[in-house]
Design an enzyme around this catalytic site. Structure first.
Site, mmCIF file in Angstrom:
data_model
loop_
_atom_site.group_PDB
_atom_site.id
_atom_site.type_symbol
_atom_site.label_atom_id
_atom_site.label_comp_id
_atom_site.label_asym_id
_atom_site.label_seq_id
_atom_site.Cartn_x
_atom_site.Cartn_y
_atom_site.Cartn_z
ATOM 1 N N GLY A 17 0.820 -1.204 0.000
ATOM 2 C CA GLY A 17 0.000 0.000 0.000
ATOM 3 C C GLY A 17 0.859 1.261 0.000
ATOM 4 N N GLY A 20 2.890 1.246 3.174
ATOM 5 C CA GLY A 20 3.606 -0.029 3.252
ATOM 6 C C GLY A 20 4.818 -0.085 2.333
ATOM 7 C CE1 TYR A 140 -8.655 3.331 9.487
ATOM 8 C CE2 TYR A 140 -8.835 5.695 9.886
ATOM 9 C CZ TYR A 140 -8.078 4.593 9.514
ATOM 10 O OH TYR A 140 -6.761 4.761 9.159
ATOM 11 C CD1 TRP A 212 -17.361 17.788 -1.051
ATOM 12 C CD2 TRP A 212 -17.255 16.211 0.540
ATOM 13 N NE1 TRP A 212 -18.004 16.685 -1.509
ATOM 14 C CE2 TRP A 212 -17.955 15.694 -0.566
ATOM 15 C CE3 TRP A 212 -17.060 15.393 1.659
ATOM 16 C CZ2 TRP A 212 -18.487 14.395 -0.577
ATOM 17 C CZ3 TRP A 212 -17.565 14.101 1.644
ATOM 18 C CH2 TRP A 212 -18.285 13.614 0.541
ATOM 19 N NE ARG A 219 -8.970 16.671 9.316
ATOM 20 C CZ ARG A 219 -9.954 17.217 10.032
ATOM 21 N NH1 ARG A 219 -9.687 18.204 10.884
ATOM 22 N NH2 ARG A 219 -11.183 16.783 9.924
HETATM 23 N N1 LIG Z 1 -3.022 7.230 4.706
HETATM 24 C C1 LIG Z 1 -3.138 7.938 5.818
HETATM 25 O O1 LIG Z 1 -3.315 9.166 5.788
HETATM 26 C C2 LIG Z 1 -3.022 7.254 7.165
HETATM 27 C C3 LIG Z 1 -3.025 8.056 8.320
HETATM 28 C C4 LIG Z 1 -2.922 7.439 9.564
HETATM 29 C C5 LIG Z 1 -2.826 6.064 9.647
HETATM 30 N N2 LIG Z 1 -2.820 5.316 8.515
HETATM 31 C C6 LIG Z 1 -2.714 3.859 8.644
HETATM 32 O O2 LIG Z 1 -1.612 3.424 7.885
HETATM 33 C C7 LIG Z 1 -1.865 2.121 7.370
HETATM 34 C C8 LIG Z 1 -1.599 2.092 5.889
HETATM 35 O O3 LIG Z 1 -2.479 2.998 5.238
HETATM 36 P P1 LIG Z 1 -2.336 3.334 3.682
HETATM 37 O O4 LIG Z 1 -2.794 4.714 3.500
HETATM 38 O O5 LIG Z 1 -1.015 2.901 3.202
HETATM 39 O O6 LIG Z 1 -3.465 2.372 3.070
HETATM 40 P P2 LIG Z 1 -3.517 1.671 1.639
HETATM 41 O O7 LIG Z 1 -2.637 2.312 0.646
HETATM 42 O O8 LIG Z 1 -4.973 1.539 1.326
HETATM 43 O O9 LIG Z 1 -2.926 0.232 1.917
HETATM 44 C C9 LIG Z 1 -3.630 -0.670 2.701
HETATM 45 C C10 LIG Z 1 -3.211 -2.062 2.325
HETATM 46 O O10 LIG Z 1 -3.999 -2.945 3.125
HETATM 47 C C11 LIG Z 1 -4.136 -4.142 2.423
HETATM 48 N N3 LIG Z 1 -5.419 -4.762 2.777
HETATM 49 C C12 LIG Z 1 -6.638 -4.180 2.847
HETATM 50 N N4 LIG Z 1 -7.554 -5.091 3.162
HETATM 51 C C13 LIG Z 1 -6.909 -6.278 3.283
HETATM 52 C C14 LIG Z 1 -7.328 -7.601 3.583
HETATM 53 N N5 LIG Z 1 -8.615 -7.908 3.825
HETATM 54 N N6 LIG Z 1 -6.385 -8.573 3.617
HETATM 55 C C15 LIG Z 1 -5.085 -8.287 3.351
HETATM 56 N N7 LIG Z 1 -4.634 -7.053 3.079
HETATM 57 C C16 LIG Z 1 -5.552 -6.064 3.040
HETATM 58 C C17 LIG Z 1 -4.109 -3.815 0.935
HETATM 59 O O11 LIG Z 1 -3.333 -4.825 0.330
HETATM 60 P P3 LIG Z 1 -3.370 -5.167 -1.258
HETATM 61 O O12 LIG Z 1 -2.607 -4.036 -1.909
HETATM 62 O O13 LIG Z 1 -2.685 -6.460 -1.368
HETATM 63 O O14 LIG Z 1 -4.818 -5.182 -1.664
HETATM 64 C C18 LIG Z 1 -3.439 -2.445 0.875
HETATM 65 O O15 LIG Z 1 -2.227 -2.457 0.175
HETATM 66 C C19 LIG Z 1 -3.294 1.761 7.760
HETATM 67 O O16 LIG Z 1 -3.255 0.945 8.894
HETATM 68 C C20 LIG Z 1 -3.917 3.102 8.099
HETATM 69 O O17 LIG Z 1 -4.932 2.980 9.050
HETATM 70 C C21 LIG Z 1 -2.909 5.869 7.269
#
Ligand SMILES: NC(=O)c1ccc[n+]([C@@H]2O[C@H](COP(=O)([O-])OP(=O)(O)OC[C@H]3O[C@@H](n4cnc5c(N)ncnc54)[C@H](OP(=O)(O)O)[C@@H]3O)[C@@H](O)[C@H]2O)c1
Length: 326
Positions: A17, A20, A140, A212, A219
């Site tokens: 992701g 990630g 969430y 919006w 933020r």
């Molecule tokens: N983005 C932000 O602003 C932010 C802020 C604070 C905290 N976070 C936290 O940071 C973390 C990463 O966020 P992100 O923005 O990088 O999200 P993201 O790009 O949507 O990545 C999430 C990943 O989770 C995997 N996933 C989702 N559902 C799944 C399932 N059922 N089984 C296995 N894998 C699954 C997906 O894997 P696949 O690619 O294989 O489908 C995806 O790559 C999350 O825990 C989020 O809560 C994010």
């Protein structure tokens, strides 16, 4: 400070992701083996049987749990039940299996959305339970909050080493620009870039972009590479699941952010605020002193430079998607 990760078998859920990929790149710099990244197409982490298969294949020493179903206000409003279930189930299954198999450490990445709606600013980790989160992201946020409590209980009862991190809103190259799931920065960039392109194509003259909310809420934003560095440091250095904020400590209103993004994108038209749409939590700013003292970590990326890098990345993606070679 990350030498302790050298040679470890690390499983990074969500490792493909937005965040990630940066965490895996950061792990590579500190000599850890290539992390095991369970893709959702092969391992649905909401399913206990799939989680067991992950542990059988990865045999991890350490889990960094980033997999989540996430999105901006629109996505949270569209799927509150799914967001609660999926995020809760993934964490529950993984933490329990980590305990059963005696993994060395479980790193849980939570979110600023877990904080109470009316939390005193700056948000301190001790205030996490002082009230209910803002309604648009409560399912969430509460799921992530509950997983922090699970980790604390597992440390106390079973001795499972846990780490619990609370990042603010992230931004940077590689973010989701899909209007259905994007967060505020990619949503703004996309709208302003589209408007600039539309204006360039037509003789119409004036343009307007509708956003919006009221623009008055604030933020805080953390560049994705800074977040990845902090997560890897915390993985190497901590073993206690007390919540730790990850942010810059800098707050900006959405109206000021929109003006800054518009300027960098070259958009000079009107900005219209649609106050019938939700704005989300009134203010967000973290106290980042705990991360500074425990990890000797501070965010390094200048906001203007981070925005410019992100906008340039999005423009290059669009050129590739439209087949234009620059
Ligand atoms: N983005 C932000 O602003 C932010 C802020 C604070 C905290 N976070 C936290 O940071 C973390 C990463 O966020 P992100 O923005 O990088 O999200 P993201 O790009 O949507 O990545 C999430 C990943 O989770 C995997 N996933 C989702 N559902 C799944 C399932 N059922 N089984 C296995 N894998 C699954 C997906 O894997 P696949 O690619 O294989 O489908 C995806 O790559 C999350 O825990 C989020 O809560 C994010």
């Amino acid at each position: 400070m990350t030498e302790s990760l050298a040679g470890k078998r690390i499983c990074v859920t969500g490792g493909a992701g937005f965040l990630g990929r940066r965490v895996c790149a950061e792990l590579g710099k500190c000599g850890a083996d290539d992390p095991f990244v369970p893709r959702s197409s092969e391992f649905d982490l909401t399913q206990p049987g799939d989680v067991v298969r992950v542990f059988e294949q990865a045999r991890p020493d350490v889990i960094i749990h980033l997999a989540a179903e996430v999105g901006g206000i629109g996505a949270n409003r569209a799927s509150p039940g799914r967001f609660f279930y999926a995020n809760m189930a993934m964490g529950l299954n993984l933490i329990e299996e980590a305990r059963r198999r005696g993994v060395e450490k479980f790193v849980q990445v939570g979110t600023v959305c877990a904080y109470p709606e009316d939390c005193e600013v700056p948000f301190r980790e001790e205030s996490l339970w002082d009230g209910f989160p803002e309604e648009t992201n409560a399912p969430y946020g509460v799921a992530k909050r509950a997983l922090g409590v699970m980790l604390a209980g597992y440390k106390q009862q079973y001795g499972l080493n846990g780490v619990c991190l609370l990042p603010v809103n992230l931004y940077g190259p590689g973010d989701s620009f899909d209007p259905k799931t994007s967060h505020v920065i990619p949503a703004l960039i996309r709208k302003f870039c589209d408007a600039v392109d539309a204006a360039a194509r037509s003789e119409a003259g004036s343009t307007s972009v509708t956003l919006w909310g009221s623009g008055e809420v604030s933020r805080e934003f953390l560049y994705v590479d800074d977040a990845a560095k902090a997560i890897v440091l915390a993985t190497a250095m901590l073993d206690d699941p007390q919540p730790i904020n990850l942010g810059t400590g800098c707050e900006i209103t959405i109206a000021d952010l929109a003006a800054q993004v518009a300027r960098i994108c070259g958009y000079t038209g009107e900005i219209v605020w649609d106050a019938t749409q939700p704005s989300g939590q009134p203010r967000r700013r973290l106290d980042t002193s705990k991360a500074a003292s425990l990890l000797s970590w501070r965010a390094e990326t200048d906001f203007e430079i981070g925005l410019r890098t992100t906008i340039e990345w999005w423009r290059s993606q669009r050129r590739q998607m439209s087949g234009v070679v620059s």
